[in-house]
Write a protein that holds these residues in place. Structure first.
Motif, PDB file in Angstrom:
ATOM      1  N   HIS A  81       6.840  71.651  54.752  1.00 20.79           N
ATOM      2  CA  HIS A  81       7.564  72.217  53.611  1.00 20.79           C
ATOM      3  C   HIS A  81       6.547  72.427  52.486  1.00 20.79           C
ATOM      4  O   HIS A  81       6.545  71.721  51.478  1.00 20.79           O
ATOM      5  CB  HIS A  81       8.706  71.293  53.167  1.00 20.79           C
ATOM      6  CG  HIS A  81       9.721  71.029  54.232  1.00 20.79           C
ATOM      7  ND1 HIS A  81       9.561  70.033  55.182  1.00 20.79           N
ATOM      8  CD2 HIS A  81      10.904  71.638  54.517  1.00 20.79           C
ATOM      9  CE1 HIS A  81      10.618  70.033  56.003  1.00 20.79           C
ATOM     10  NE2 HIS A  81      11.440  71.000  55.616  1.00 20.79           N
ATOM     11  N   HIS A 102      18.008  66.989  50.393  1.00 23.30           N
ATOM     12  CA  HIS A 102      17.553  67.331  51.740  1.00 23.30           C
ATOM     13  C   HIS A 102      16.407  66.434  52.201  1.00 23.30           C
ATOM     14  O   HIS A 102      16.168  66.309  53.409  1.00 23.30           O
ATOM     15  CB  HIS A 102      17.115  68.796  51.793  1.00 23.30           C
ATOM     16  CG  HIS A 102      18.220  69.766  51.508  1.00 23.30           C
ATOM     17  ND1 HIS A 102      19.235  70.011  52.406  1.00 23.30           N
ATOM     18  CD2 HIS A 102      18.484  70.531  50.415  1.00 23.30           C
ATOM     19  CE1 HIS A 102      20.078  70.899  51.893  1.00 23.30           C
ATOM     20  NE2 HIS A 102      19.640  71.237  50.684  1.00 23.30           N
ATOM     21  N   HIS A 103      15.691  65.813  51.268  1.00 24.55           N
ATOM     22  CA  HIS A 103      14.572  64.923  51.599  1.00 24.55           C
ATOM     23  C   HIS A 103      14.744  63.632  50.808  1.00 24.55           C
ATOM     24  O   HIS A 103      14.103  63.445  49.766  1.00 24.55           O
ATOM     25  CB  HIS A 103      13.236  65.595  51.280  1.00 24.55           C
ATOM     26  CG  HIS A 103      13.068  66.948  51.888  1.00 24.55           C
ATOM     27  ND1 HIS A 103      12.809  67.142  53.228  1.00 24.55           N
ATOM     28  CD2 HIS A 103      13.149  68.194  51.329  1.00 24.55           C
ATOM     29  CE1 HIS A 103      12.717  68.440  53.482  1.00 24.55           C
ATOM     30  NE2 HIS A 103      12.921  69.091  52.343  1.00 24.55           N
ATOM     31  N   VAL A 107       8.652  64.148  50.642  1.00 24.04           N
ATOM     32  CA  VAL A 107       7.845  64.793  51.676  1.00 24.04           C
ATOM     33  C   VAL A 107       6.416  64.260  51.602  1.00 24.04           C
ATOM     34  O   VAL A 107       5.988  63.723  50.585  1.00 24.04           O
ATOM     35  CB  VAL A 107       7.847  66.331  51.509  1.00 24.04           C
ATOM     36  CG1 VAL A 107       9.235  66.883  51.729  1.00 24.04           C
ATOM     37  CG2 VAL A 107       7.315  66.729  50.142  1.00 24.04           C
ATOM     38  N   ARG A 113       5.682  67.298  55.360  1.00 15.37           N
ATOM     39  CA  ARG A 113       6.707  66.916  56.338  1.00 15.37           C
ATOM     40  C   ARG A 113       7.660  65.884  55.738  1.00 15.37           C
ATOM     41  O   ARG A 113       7.270  65.089  54.882  1.00 15.37           O
ATOM     42  CB  ARG A 113       6.042  66.366  57.602  1.00 15.37           C
ATOM     43  CG  ARG A 113       5.221  67.408  58.333  1.00 15.37           C
ATOM     44  CD  ARG A 113       4.407  66.818  59.460  1.00 15.37           C
ATOM     45  NE  ARG A 113       3.388  65.885  58.998  1.00 15.37           N
ATOM     46  CZ  ARG A 113       2.304  65.548  59.690  1.00 15.37           C
ATOM     47  NH1 ARG A 113       2.099  66.072  60.886  1.00 15.37           N
ATOM     48  NH2 ARG A 113       1.427  64.685  59.202  1.00 15.37           N
ATOM     49  N   ASP A 114       8.888  65.895  56.213  1.00 13.45           N
ATOM     50  CA  ASP A 114       9.923  65.016  55.687  1.00 13.45           C
ATOM     51  C   ASP A 114       9.603  63.559  56.036  1.00 13.45           C
ATOM     52  O   ASP A 114       9.440  63.202  57.215  1.00 13.45           O
ATOM     53  CB  ASP A 114      11.284  65.409  56.275  1.00 13.45           C
ATOM     54  CG  ASP A 114      12.403  64.555  55.726  1.00 13.45           C
ATOM     55  OD1 ASP A 114      12.604  64.558  54.508  1.00 13.45           O
ATOM     56  OD2 ASP A 114      13.059  63.864  56.532  1.00 13.45           O
ATOM     57  N   SER A 117      12.390  61.652  58.180  1.00 15.23           N
ATOM     58  CA  SER A 117      12.376  62.036  59.592  1.00 15.23           C
ATOM     59  C   SER A 117      11.202  61.394  60.323  1.00 15.23           C
ATOM     60  O   SER A 117      11.351  60.917  61.456  1.00 15.23           O
ATOM     61  CB  SER A 117      12.305  63.558  59.716  1.00 15.23           C
ATOM     62  OG  SER A 117      13.443  64.174  59.160  1.00 15.23           O
TER      63      SER A 117
END
Length: 340
Positions: A81, A102-103, A107, A113-114, A117
């Motif tokens: 991202h 959303h994060h 990040v 990157r998240d 996750s």
């Protein structure tokens, strides 16, 4: 002349004095419980152990669900991202460390990157490595400990010297020294060696497991020295049972308690070891996420993006502490004679 019916006479004879009735009621309330139920009751009374058990269950369930969540697109541990990063600050997230709806954990600096996750998906690989290495150490240590404790004599001496020899090797230095050769060997031997993470994972598992069994062997040997003098072992010998049957049918079922406790105590050691090996460059290579290499990546940004460093470090600390407290709780529950 009064008449007493037979039924009423029987009723009068059946009545017990009040003291006897109280004793009968108390005896009826006493219910026998097996040692397993008694241990479970002691474990449930320990609030700290129950909290640790809940955290461990959540950790394990999360590790199992992570691959499915990645497959269905709920988690995205590899997608960059870049729009959330500020090139002028060296790739640091633009605002609020990239934290948004959303994060939730932000990040990664540089890659975008998240973080949630990658940490969630990394739990799966870290748990896989820790469980596999622990199983290798438990199986080797249990088998050799049973043989040494039951056989005694020359066999016991040879296994004891093998334990001393294994303990004399510095595990971390051996792992670093053999890393390039070992990983290359597994890369050739394993099918699908195009996945760079697989040879590294197998190498780390085998080295941790094959250097971690001596403590288990010593523990099991001490337990077997006591069990071998019990009457049921003598009965098995008189009936002509082979050594293999005595090992695995008579002795092993009586060792599940120390094996279970040792398993929960060794697991956090290997979770920490995986993180340390990733820091030394021997663990699972990126971009495959583990708790260890996510923490290693965050060290370079510990000042510019402190939360990126805080989240993996805090997760590892909570998981390791929970496993340790769970192991202590199991040990206290399964050994009521021990000091709490």
């Amino acid at each position: 002349m009064s008449f007493v019916s037979p039924g009423s006479a029987i009723d009068q004879e059946a009545q017990l004095p009040p003291e006897r009735e109280l004793e009968a009621d108390a005896a009826a309330k006493v219910v026998g419980r097996s040692p397993t139920r008694l241990a479970m009751a002691r474990f449930r009374r320990d609030k700290l152990s129950m909290v640790s058990f809940t955290i461990v269950v959540i950790y394990v369930v999360g590790a199992i669900l992570a691959p499915f969540l990645v497959k269905f697109g709920v988690l995205d541990p590899y997608g960059p991202h870049q729009s959330l990063l500020d090139p002028a600050l060296g790739g640091i997230p633009k605002s609020h460390w990239g934290i948004s709806l959303h994060h939730p954990l932000g990040v990664e600096p540089g890659a975008g990157r998240d973080v949630l996750s990658r940490l969630w998906y990394g739990i799966t690989f870290s748990l896989m490595i820790a469980i596999s290495a622990t199983l290798v150490a438990m199986v080797v240590g249990t088998v050799l400990g049973i043989i040494a404790g039951f056989s005694r004599g020359v066999v016991d001496t040879l296994i004891s010297r093998l334990v001393d020899l294994t303990l004399s090797f510095p595990q971390t230095l051996m792992l670093l020294a053999l890393s390039s050769t070992g990983v290359a060997l597994f890369a050739k031997a394993l099918p699908g060696n195009q996945a760079a993470a697989l040879p590294n994972a197998v190498y780390v598992i085998l080295v941790l497991g094959l250097f971690g069994w001596p403590g288990m062997a010593r523990l099991i040997r001490g337990q077997v020295l006591t069990i071998r003098e019990r009457e049921f072992i003598d009965a098995a010998r008189v009936l002509g049972a082979s050594n293999g049957r005595i090992y695995f049918k008579e002795i092993l079922p009586n060792l599940w308690a120390p094996v279970l406790v040792q398993f929960t105590l060794v697991m956090p050691l290997y979770i920490s070891a995986e993180a340390a090996l990733s820091f030394l460059g021997v663990g699972i290579p990126p971009p495959t996420p583990t708790l260890g290499n996510v923490l290693t990546d965050s060290i370079n940004y510990s000042t510019g993006d402190f939360f990126f460093f805080l989240f993996p470090a805090l997760l590892i600390a909570i998981v390791v502490l929970s496993f340790n407290l769970l192991g202590d709780g199991l040990r206290d529950a399964l050994d009521p004679k021990g000091d709490r």
